[in-house]
Scaffold this motif. Structure first.
Motif, PDB file in Angstrom:
ATOM      1  N   HIS A   1       0.659  -1.390  -0.269  1.00 53.10           N
ATOM      2  CA  HIS A   1       0.602  -0.097   0.187  1.00 53.10           C
ATOM      3  C   HIS A   1       1.436   1.048   0.305  1.00 53.10           C
ATOM      4  O   HIS A   1       0.730   2.069  -0.778  1.00 53.10           O
ATOM      5  N   LEU A   2       2.119   0.966   0.611  1.00 54.65           N
ATOM      6  CA  LEU A   2       2.484   2.537   0.544  1.00 54.65           C
ATOM      7  C   LEU A   2       3.683   2.773   0.193  1.00 54.65           C
ATOM      8  O   LEU A   2       3.196   3.932  -1.242  1.00 54.65           O
ATOM      9  N   ARG A   3       3.794   1.602  -1.166  1.00 50.95           N
ATOM     10  CA  ARG A   3       4.996   2.204  -2.364  1.00 50.95           C
ATOM     11  C   ARG A   3       3.580   2.575  -3.607  1.00 50.95           C
ATOM     12  O   ARG A   3       3.761   3.622  -4.296  1.00 50.95           O
ATOM     13  N   ASP A   4       2.070   1.449  -3.814  1.00 52.36           N
ATOM     14  CA  ASP A   4       1.278   2.530  -4.427  1.00 52.36           C
ATOM     15  C   ASP A   4       1.205   4.004  -4.154  1.00 52.36           C
ATOM     16  O   ASP A   4       0.866   5.180  -4.905  1.00 52.36           O
TER      17      ASP A   4
ATOM     18  N   PRO B   1      -6.490   5.587  -3.131  1.00 54.33           N
ATOM     19  CA  PRO B   1      -6.145   6.483  -2.615  1.00 54.33           C
ATOM     20  C   PRO B   1      -4.897   6.653  -3.010  1.00 54.33           C
ATOM     21  O   PRO B   1      -4.555   8.158  -2.353  1.00 54.33           O
ATOM     22  N   SER B   2      -4.550   6.428  -4.120  1.00 59.51           N
ATOM     23  CA  SER B   2      -3.218   6.792  -4.649  1.00 59.51           C
ATOM     24  C   SER B   2      -3.337   7.236  -6.251  1.00 59.51           C
ATOM     25  O   SER B   2      -1.859   7.321  -6.902  1.00 59.51           O
ATOM     26  N   LEU B   3      -4.173   7.583  -6.122  1.00 60.31           N
ATOM     27  CA  LEU B   3      -4.592   7.670  -7.557  1.00 60.31           C
ATOM     28  C   LEU B   3      -4.576   9.033  -7.838  1.00 60.31           C
ATOM     29  O   LEU B   3      -4.171   9.945  -7.071  1.00 60.31           O
ATOM     30  N   LYS B   4      -3.740   9.277  -9.470  1.00 56.03           N
ATOM     31  CA  LYS B   4      -2.924  10.868  -9.948  1.00 56.03           C
ATOM     32  C   LYS B   4      -3.746  10.857 -10.557  1.00 56.03           C
ATOM     33  O   LYS B   4      -3.267  12.268 -10.306  1.00 56.03           O
ATOM     34  N   TYR B   5      -4.258  11.166 -10.693  1.00 54.61           N
ATOM     35  CA  TYR B   5      -5.771  11.853 -10.475  1.00 54.61           C
ATOM     36  C   TYR B   5      -5.907  13.469  -9.510  1.00 54.61           C
ATOM     37  O   TYR B   5      -6.014  14.557  -9.584  1.00 54.61           O
ATOM     38  N   LEU B   6      -6.069  12.615  -8.582  1.00 55.29           N
ATOM     39  CA  LEU B   6      -6.348  13.187  -7.434  1.00 55.29           C
ATOM     40  C   LEU B   6      -4.697  14.073  -6.576  1.00 55.29           C
ATOM     41  O   LEU B   6      -5.181  15.274  -6.114  1.00 55.29           O
TER      42      LEU B   6
END
Length: 456
Positions: free
Chosen positions: A125-128, A427-432
């Motif tokens: 999860h941290l990597r993402d 939670p790691s969405l690039k758009y976000l």
């Protein structure tokens, strides 16, 4: 020019080494890499636009070791680090109103990671999440040089390309739903982000052929949305449309009675066409939302019933670990230990089918990382919306109405992301993370422009 010449020398040595190796066919790749590095060195904003363009296309390369977006991101990060080191970029560009909230969020995240129920899942999860954080930092550094109309164009066009694939190729469908080789709801979310930008391009284009082109892109996005069968996507689109209509209410007041005939003709054409084009399965899925009035019935709609169980499991996880949660990425582990996982498992399922994410980013963060981190995450999103809206007000105050309208559409795209995170675990969405950083950049630029006009 010392740095570019050193890069040329380095790549020349690499090419000679590859030509003398058993893999001489890789030598042209080094030349292409040099050309790409020089372009990124001179125009880093193009690198960020390339990353944004590749986001909807990631499903095409998900089986590769490194996706195109990650490859560009790594190269861009190295180049910007070099430019910061030699003083070509000012560290002041990293200023953002999000840093305090983000620092506290990461503090709770690391504490939750330390006490995680499953360290392996949490490290994945941290990597993402690190990918999203890198996009955040890159946007802060480059955002001032970013051409916002071009950002709107590349997002709209890249999502439209995947809509074409999803509509006309079964390879990009799953169970009849367009997925673009991603999750169907994730694809629907990208459409809701692109739609406000496509509408801005259609409204602001002055040449009729170009205006018609962007209108066609918006219609293609709508067709792609119907093919995803996403109920949450339709809800978000309706909310976005309502806000846009309210924003342009003054322009709507210019409509005269003589225009109503054309409006009625348009409705007479669009409604039958929509009835013929929209799949019956999508109409049935939308109609199933009416069941929410009488509560969720898992026998009538398995999807809604499963989502209700996610809330039950998440609530229990929060009760057990309210401060630090159960650990990043551990929701599927806890869900698999409940009877819900077996009850909603598909026929002939395998063990991995029992491990399901919450399909709700907020629920995942509150249950996995804790209430403080969840509140900080919500606070970052709220702050981004506030920054975009304040930038809109600042541009409108100095008469820059086109820029103010762009801020309105960016606000709606950010709101679409915020709403869709209630139906999607990402939670790691690039758009976000792009929009979080961009909100600080545009607000600072608008505030400086207003201050300069006030001083003049």
């Amino acid at each position: 020019m010392i740095i570019p010449l050193s890069l040329v020398g380095l790549v020349a040595m690499v090419c000679l080494g590859l030509l003398a190796s058993p893999y001489p066919y890789l030598a042209p790749g080094a030349v292409l890499g040099l050309a790409g590095a020089l372009v990124l060195y001179r125009r880093p904003a193009l690198g960020l636009l390339a990353i944004v363009t590749l986001v909807p296309l990631e499903g095409l390369l998900k089986d590769g070791l490194v996706s195109g977006a990650k490859l560009v991101g790594i190269g861009l990060a190295l180049i910007l680090t070099l430019q910061l080191a030699v003083g070509q970029l000012q560290g002041a560009r990293l200023r953002s109103s999000h840093w305090r909230l983000l620092a506290l969020f990461l503090t709770f995240y690391l504490l939750s990671l330390w006490t995680s129920d499953n360290l392996s899942l949490s490290l994945n999860h941290l990597r993402d999440l690190i990918v999203g954080l890198v996009v955040f930092v890159l946007t802060l550094l480059i955002g001032r040089d970013l051409n916002l109309p071009w950002l709107a164009r590349v997002i709209t066009l890249s999502v439209c390309v995947m809509c074409l694939f999803g509509l006309f190729s079964t390879k990009y469908q799953e169970g009849g739903r367009a997925t673009a080789m991603l999750d169907a709801n994730l694809f629907a979310m990208m459409i809701t982000v692109a739609m406000p930008m496509g509408l801005w391009l259609a409204l602001k284009s002055r040449q009729l052929p170009i205006k018609l082109f962007w209108i066609g892109c918006c219609l293609l996005l709508l067709a792609g949305m119907t093919k995803t069968d996403s109920r949450s996507g339709l809800v978000v689109l309706l909310i976005s449309s309502g806000i846009l209509l309210y924003n342009y209410r003054e322009q709507l007041s210019h409509i005269r009675p003589r225009h109503l005939g054309f409006a009625m003709l348009g409705i007479a054409i669009i409604l039958p066409l929509a009835a013929a084009v929209v799949p019956a399965s999508y109409v049935d899925r939308i109609a199933s939302l009416a069941m929410l009035k009488s509560g969720v019935n898992a026998h009538k709609d398995e999807s809604l019933g499963r989502r209700a169980t996610y809330l039950v499991v998440g609530k229990q996880m929060i009760s057990d670990n309210p401060v630090l949660g159960a650990g990043p990425g551990t929701f599927p582990l806890h869900y698999a230990d409940t009877g819900f996982s077996k009850a909603f498992a598909p026929v002939n399922s395998v063990a991995t089918d029992l491990y399901r994410r919450a399909h709700n980013t907020y629920l995942e963060i509150f249950s996995e990382i804790g209430l403080p981190a969840g509140l900080l995450f919500v606070g970052m999103i709220a702050l981004a919306l506030r920054n975009f809206w304040r930038a809109r007000a600042a541009w409108a105050a100095i008469g820059e109405h086109d820029k103010a309208d762009m801020m309105t559409h960016l606000t709606i795209s950010m709101l679409a992301i915020a709403l869709f995170l209630m139906f999607l675990s990402s939670p790691s969405l690039k758009y976000l993370w792009l929009m979080l950083a961009l909100s600080s950049v545009v607000w600072r630029e608008a505030a400086q422009a207003r201050a300069l006009q006030g001083a003049a």
